[in-house]
Write an enzyme that holds these catalytic residues in place. Sequence first.
Site, PDB file in Angstrom:
ATOM      1  N   GLU A 172      -8.572   8.426  -4.820  1.00 29.71           N
ATOM      2  CA  GLU A 172      -7.603   8.551  -3.408  1.00 29.71           C
ATOM      3  C   GLU A 172      -6.420   9.594  -3.913  1.00 29.71           C
ATOM      4  OE1 GLU A 172      -8.617   4.646  -1.091  1.00 29.71           O
ATOM      5  OE2 GLU A 172      -6.736   4.691  -2.374  1.00 29.71           O
ATOM      6  N   GLU A 363     -15.584   3.440  -1.390  1.00 31.18           N
ATOM      7  CA  GLU A 363     -14.900   2.225  -0.827  1.00 31.18           C
ATOM      8  C   GLU A 363     -15.242   2.016   0.540  1.00 31.18           C
ATOM      9  OE1 GLU A 363     -10.949   1.792  -2.095  1.00 31.18           O
ATOM     10  OE2 GLU A 363     -11.035   2.768  -3.991  1.00 31.18           O
TER      11      GLU A 363
END
Length: 468
Positions: A172, A363
Amino acid sequence: MTNAFPEGFLWGGAVAANQLEGAYLEDGKLPSIQDVMPKGIAAPPTEEPTPDNLKLEGIDFYHRYETDLDLFAEMGFTAFRFSVAWSRIFPRGDEEAPNEAGLAFYDRLIDACLSRGMTPVITISHYETPLHLARAYDGWVDRRMIAFYERYARTLFERFADRVTHWLTFNEINAVLHAPLLAGGIWTPKEELSPQDLYQAVHHELVASASATRIAHEIDPELKIGCMVIATPAYPLTPAPSDVWAAKQLERDSLAFADVHCRGAYPGFFLRKLRELGVELDVADGDLETLRHTVDFVSFSYYMSVCASADPGVRAGRGNIMGGVPNPTLPSSEWGWQIDPVGLRIVLNDFWDRWGKPLFIVENGLGARDELVEVDGRLTVVDDYRIAYLTAHLKSVREAIRDGVDVWGYTWWGPIDVVSASTAQLSKRYGFVYVDRNDDGTGTLERYRKKSFDAYRAIIAGNGADLG
């Protein structure tokens, strides 16, 4: 039209070292930033690790990984995404030589995955910058971090590339704009951090990521190297053109990171933003050439969508680090994350249209408060809400594949309960496996299969053919 997913689609789960391993000082490891973040991003870091930090023990995966992998194999996982704890390999982060005991642990973990038929998907840096690098260098603000990361990444590739083909450079990476310590190891408090230093850190991370891609392809051209971003589609709150533009601008803050990874250069809208902020990047010789080493695939997390408004009086939503305002048409989780399965189809199509590179959902999941109950003589969690979330999102993935999007795989976030990254709670549970540990640190650490365990096992067994 078949309901099954493509042959070879990777099914599995995803975790991060700092959220489940524990053993934070074992076998030569030194603290990472996570070991002084007992409240996640909800409070400033502490000076030293404190007993209330659940991540110091996590769920003791470091000592229990064999039995946990057995549970994942029972579900039928063909992929397992995990991260390497940087401070297990280079405890301070700036050493010349790696810590052999740390490398040996991941040797064992990788071999255990492979022996159970799981493709290891490794994240090189997942929110766990060595604490020394944060304090001594202010994390990625300092250009010397590039060399430290290159040494670390090369060490991993040279040790594990014979068995690990799928790699993610940073977890991320776009979160650094919103959580500088978590995603960038930047010790300067966010409110004191200048735009100049923040975006210089962004530049350093992007150069390091591209350099790692180059190093990996030099070691073995067949390695698959991906970037990893938070995917948060932004919808205009109203049909007003000003809101449409506000939504585009909000998305662009995130898209710029993958633009660089996929196209090898900064997009014009990002350069304009730097000019308007008065930021002049210190670009060293060779940086722009390094950025041209683009990734093989794009991976991302997807939990929610947001709305955007040009009206400064509209308030942002609770619990979303990426900004945005709540969508009045959507339900929310207990932590204020809005549930939007269609948004995943939108993301997959938008990313495919934009970059034309294979996509990997690494995810997706639902954090909820679970209750351990007895059913037919065994302890379990009746988590129909999680099963509904799972199947609804996988239906959107199936639709995107039918749209022509190349999707490699799906790894559910937290196949076993782990400490939450944002709040550092264990009560925010994602897993198909319940771990008996509470927010106050009490519990036996025993594992229990939830109802969703059987549901995911059935989905994988049918390669997604039956989603209810």
